[in-house]
Design an enzyme around this catalytic site. Structure first.
Site, PDB file in Angstrom:
ATOM      1  N   HIS A 225      52.039  57.340  14.488  1.00 49.50           N
ATOM      2  CA  HIS A 225      51.952  56.048  13.793  1.00 49.50           C
ATOM      3  C   HIS A 225      52.659  56.134  12.437  1.00 49.50           C
ATOM      4  O   HIS A 225      53.373  55.214  12.040  1.00 49.50           O
ATOM      5  CB  HIS A 225      50.494  55.666  13.520  1.00 49.50           C
ATOM      6  CG  HIS A 225      49.651  55.440  14.739  1.00 49.50           C
ATOM      7  ND1 HIS A 225      48.433  56.053  14.930  1.00 49.50           N
ATOM      8  CD2 HIS A 225      49.830  54.654  15.830  1.00 49.50           C
ATOM      9  CE1 HIS A 225      47.916  55.646  16.071  1.00 49.50           C
ATOM     10  NE2 HIS A 225      48.731  54.810  16.646  1.00 49.50           N
TER      11      HIS A 225
ATOM     12  N   LYS B 296      39.299  48.856  23.388  1.00 41.62           N
ATOM     13  CA  LYS B 296      39.294  50.311  23.590  1.00 41.62           C
ATOM     14  C   LYS B 296      37.994  50.974  23.131  1.00 41.62           C
ATOM     15  O   LYS B 296      37.866  52.189  23.236  1.00 41.62           O
ATOM     16  CB  LYS B 296      40.466  50.942  22.828  1.00 41.62           C
ATOM     17  CG  LYS B 296      41.831  50.621  23.417  1.00 41.62           C
ATOM     18  CD  LYS B 296      42.919  51.272  22.576  1.00 41.62           C
ATOM     19  CE  LYS B 296      44.309  51.053  23.147  1.00 41.62           C
ATOM     20  NZ  LYS B 296      45.344  51.572  22.226  1.00 41.62           N
TER      21      LYS B 296
ATOM     22  N   SER C   2      46.303  58.585  19.765  1.00 41.16           N
ATOM     23  CA  SER C   2      44.999  58.701  19.101  1.00 41.16           C
ATOM     24  C   SER C   2      43.993  59.340  20.051  1.00 41.16           C
ATOM     25  O   SER C   2      43.162  60.140  19.628  1.00 41.16           O
ATOM     26  CB  SER C   2      44.491  57.323  18.678  1.00 41.16           C
ATOM     27  OG  SER C   2      45.328  56.786  17.695  1.00 41.16           O
TER      28      SER C   2
HETATM   29  P1  ADP Z   1      47.246  54.700  20.611  1.00 43.08           P
HETATM   30  O1  ADP Z   1      48.077  54.192  21.750  1.00 43.08           O
HETATM   31  O2  ADP Z   1      47.652  56.057  20.128  1.00 43.08           O
HETATM   32  O3  ADP Z   1      45.755  54.530  20.797  1.00 43.08           O
HETATM   33  P2  ADP Z   1      47.372  52.289  18.978  1.00 43.08           P
HETATM   34  O4  ADP Z   1      46.710  51.428  19.986  1.00 43.08           O
HETATM   35  O5  ADP Z   1      46.752  52.347  17.634  1.00 43.08           O
HETATM   36  O6  ADP Z   1      47.608  53.794  19.379  1.00 43.08           O
HETATM   37  O7  ADP Z   1      48.898  51.866  18.890  1.00 43.08           O
HETATM   38  C1  ADP Z   1      49.475  51.096  17.879  1.00 43.08           C
HETATM   39  C2  ADP Z   1      50.978  51.133  18.028  1.00 43.08           C
HETATM   40  O8  ADP Z   1      51.465  52.442  17.713  1.00 43.08           O
HETATM   41  C3  ADP Z   1      51.522  50.832  19.412  1.00 43.08           C
HETATM   42  O9  ADP Z   1      52.692  50.074  19.248  1.00 43.08           O
HETATM   43  C4  ADP Z   1      51.822  52.206  19.971  1.00 43.08           C
HETATM   44  O10 ADP Z   1      52.834  52.154  20.957  1.00 43.08           O
HETATM   45  C5  ADP Z   1      52.311  52.909  18.726  1.00 43.08           C
HETATM   46  N1  ADP Z   1      52.201  54.368  18.810  1.00 43.08           N
HETATM   47  C6  ADP Z   1      51.092  55.107  19.020  1.00 43.08           C
HETATM   48  N2  ADP Z   1      51.374  56.426  19.037  1.00 43.08           N
HETATM   49  C7  ADP Z   1      52.719  56.535  18.835  1.00 43.08           C
HETATM   50  C8  ADP Z   1      53.648  57.633  18.771  1.00 43.08           C
HETATM   51  N3  ADP Z   1      53.238  58.900  18.935  1.00 43.08           N
HETATM   52  N4  ADP Z   1      54.959  57.356  18.563  1.00 43.08           N
HETATM   53  C9  ADP Z   1      55.361  56.067  18.429  1.00 43.08           C
HETATM   54  N5  ADP Z   1      54.550  55.003  18.486  1.00 43.08           N
HETATM   55  C10 ADP Z   1      53.252  55.220  18.690  1.00 43.08           C
END
Ligand code: ADP
Length: 159
Positions: free
Chosen positions: A17, A41, A128
Site C-alpha cells: 500500500h 472483509k 494485508s
Molecule cells: P488487501 O487486498 O491487501 O486486503 P485492501 O483491501 O486494503 O488490501 O486494498 C486496497 C488497495 O490496495 C487495492 O487497490 C489493492 O489492490 C491495493 N493493494 C493491496 N496490496 C497491494 C500490493 N502489495 N501492491 C499493490 N497494490 C496493493
C-alpha cells in the site's frame, strides 16, 4: 487542485500500500487515503487502529491525508471534490473484481475515473491478509510493513 482518493480496508497497511501511496502522491496535489468503515472483509483492526497505523506510516509525506468513509465511494468522491480513484493491481486475480468495481462506479458517475497502478514487483505477493497470518503465527513481518507500525501489529496478536 487535483485530489485523488485511494480507498481500501488497510487491515493493516502494508509496504505494498505504501508504495502505491508514495507513487500516487506524486501525481496529484492531494492524495486522500480513505479507510473503508464497513468492509465486508470483517476487519481485525478497528477503524481507529487502521487510521492510526496509516497516519503513522505516512508521516513525512506532505500531501497525503488519512480519512475514513462509509457508504458509496462515489458519494464520498463528490464530498471530497475528487474525480480520480487510485487502485493498486497485483496479480490477474485482482483484475476481475477491480474491473467490476471500476465499471460499476463508471455507471454511477461517468465523470469519475479509476486509475490502476501496477504493484511494485517486490510487493506483488504482499497482502494485508498474509501480514495478519504471519503475525498471528509469530512469523517475521520485517520489511513487509512500515517499521513504525511493526510492533503494534505484533502486539495485536499477542506476544
Ligand atoms: P488487501 O487486498 O491487501 O486486503 P485492501 O483491501 O486494503 O488490501 O486494498 C486496497 C488497495 O490496495 C487495492 O487497490 C489493492 O489492490 C491495493 N493493494 C493491496 N496490496 C497491494 C500490493 N502489495 N501492491 C499493490 N497494490 C496493493
Amino acid at each position: 487542485m487535483s485530489i485523488y482518493v485511494y480507498p481500501g480496508s488497510f487491515d493493516p497497511v502494508t509496504n505494498g500500500h505504501m508504495d502505491i501511496i508514495q507513487r500516487a502522491a506524486k501525481l496529484c496535489d492531494k492524495l486522500v487515503v480513505a479507510v473503508l468503515v464497513n468492509s465486508s472483509k470483517n476487519p481485525i483492526f478497528t477503524l481507529d487502529e487502521r487510521v492510526d497505523l496509516l497516519k503513522c506510516a505516512v508521516k513525512g509525506i506532505d500531501n497525503v491525508e488519512i480519512e475514513s468513509f462509509s457508504g458509496l465511494l462515489i458519494d464520498y468522491m463528490k464530498k471530497k471534490n475528487s474525480k480520480v480513484i487510485i487502485k493498486g493491481l497485483r496479480a490477474v486475480s485482482d483484475f476481475e473484481y477491480e474491473l467490476q468495481m471500476a465499471l460499476l462506479n463508471k455507471n454511477l458517475d461517468s465523470d469519475i475515473e479509476t486509475l490502476f497502478m501496477m504493484t511494485n514487483i517486490h510487493y506483488s505477493f504482499l497482502s494485508s491478509s498474509s501480514v495478519r497470518e504471519l503475525a498471528r503465527n509469530k512469523g517475521k513481518i520485517d520489511g513487509l510493513v512500515p517499521d513504525c507500525i511493526k510492533d503494534r501489529i505484533i502486539d495485536k496478536f499477542g506476544k
